[in-house]
Scaffold this motif. Structure first.
Motif, PDB file in Angstrom:
ATOM      1  N   TRP A  76      35.315  36.991  46.487  1.00  0.00           N
ATOM      2  CA  TRP A  76      35.907  38.291  46.810  1.00  0.00           C
ATOM      3  C   TRP A  76      36.044  38.464  48.314  1.00  0.00           C
ATOM      4  O   TRP A  76      37.046  39.021  48.805  1.00  0.00           O
ATOM      5  CB  TRP A  76      35.057  39.423  46.234  1.00  0.00           C
ATOM      6  N   SER A  79      39.003  36.590  49.481  1.00  0.00           N
ATOM      7  CA  SER A  79      40.224  37.269  49.029  1.00  0.00           C
ATOM      8  C   SER A  79      40.575  38.424  49.953  1.00  0.00           C
ATOM      9  O   SER A  79      41.736  38.585  50.370  1.00  0.00           O
ATOM     10  CB  SER A  79      40.035  37.795  47.597  1.00  0.00           C
ATOM     11  N   GLU A 242      40.391  42.263  38.503  1.00  0.00           N
ATOM     12  CA  GLU A 242      39.046  41.799  38.195  1.00  0.00           C
ATOM     13  C   GLU A 242      38.793  41.905  36.705  1.00  0.00           C
ATOM     14  O   GLU A 242      39.522  42.589  35.979  1.00  0.00           O
ATOM     15  CB  GLU A 242      38.011  42.628  38.961  1.00  0.00           C
ATOM     16  N   ARG A 250      36.956  37.745  39.919  1.00  0.00           N
ATOM     17  CA  ARG A 250      38.410  37.879  39.918  1.00  0.00           C
ATOM     18  C   ARG A 250      38.956  37.502  38.541  1.00  0.00           C
ATOM     19  O   ARG A 250      38.419  36.613  37.877  1.00  0.00           O
ATOM     20  CB  ARG A 250      39.020  36.940  40.965  1.00  0.00           C
TER      21      ARG A 250
END
Length: 271
Positions: A76, A79, A242, A250
């Protein structure tokens, strides 16, 4: 699952046997959590007997709590950073200034990397691995906010809602690590506006391992490589869906391109 269970049991049994052998050596003083659990299992004064399988179960909780959740959090973080290249550059600049270009980041370096720490905190705020803390049971009648809670009530704490509460956080849906710079807010259960690991006696038993793994892994990924999205994907188009289960990863795995940014000899030494 049955096959895997047997393999895990064999592994954990070996861990216990190794610790039991070490405890018998003369002058053995460096105890860890497994040693403490084994001592409790042998304590005749305990009202509840801690069986051997209980020691294994708790050890497995520590390993699981500090690994799978760590991988989800790092993904995350990457990302969010790929969606905001300016934050990415700020982090790598800090790493170059503190670590330099001739070595990898070590665990002892983390306190000297406040911006990387802030990125980890902000990731855990927006993407807590477990949005709902494990249930708590009210031991007595009490009042929480405006609500009367009766003894025996099972309470679930929605930390995700706390983490995006506009009364607590400015622009709560924005990924902004700078909100933690110069502030003492931590993730260890003492600041109730940020509780990714829970708090009190029921907080995640593997939080110390998990936090170290997340910080060290993310710092080295940022320090050692230049990251970019595949050519056809723009930062604003990156899918951030998610899924919710035991953790909140994810929905679609992150696909990126990595290029070395340190001297090539360092990668050979790492391998």
């Amino acid at each position: 699952m049955k096959v895997l269970s047997k393999k895990l049991d064999q592994f954990l049994e070996r861990v216990l046997v190794e610790h039991e052998a070490r405890r018998k050596t003369t002058g053995y003083t460096n105890r860890d959590m497994v040693d403490v659990l084994l001592e409790l299992a042998e304590d005749p004064m305990l009202d509840v007997k801690l069986e051997r399988h209980g020691v294994k179960a708790f050890t497995q909780d520590l390993l699981a709590g500090g690994t799978e959740s760590s991988a989800v959090t790092v993904e995350w973080a990457m990302s969010e950073l790929l969606k905001k290249p300016e934050i990415f550059k700020k982090a790598t600049k800090e790493l170059d200034q503190v670590i330099g270009q001739n070595r990898w980041v070590m665990e002892k370096d983390i306190p000297s990397l406040p911006y990387v720490e802030a990125i980890v905190k902000e990731t855990m705020r927006l993407h807590p691995v477990s949005p709902m803390l494990s249930p708590r049971l009210a031991r007595e009648d009490c009042k929480v906010g405006e609500y009367d809670i009766k003894k025996g009530t099972q309470v679930l704490v929605n930390i995700w809602t706390i983490h995006i509460d506009p009364l607590i956080w400015e622009n709560p849906n924005e990924f902004n690590p700078d909100r933690f710079i110069g502030k003492e807010i931590d993730v260890k259960g003492q600041d109730f506006e940020l509780l990714p690991f829970g708090s009190g006696r029921r907080m995640c038993p593997g939080y110390a391992l998990g936090l170290k793994v997340i910080q060290s892994s993310l710092a080295n990924l940022l320090h050692g490589f230049n990251w970019s999205l595949p050519g056809e994907v723009k930062p604003e188009e990156l899918d951030m869906e998610e899924i919710y289960g035991l953790s909140t990863p994810r929905k679609f795995p992150l696909v990126v391109i990595a290029e070395p940014r340190l001297p090539l000899g360092l990668y050979n030494s790492m391998i």
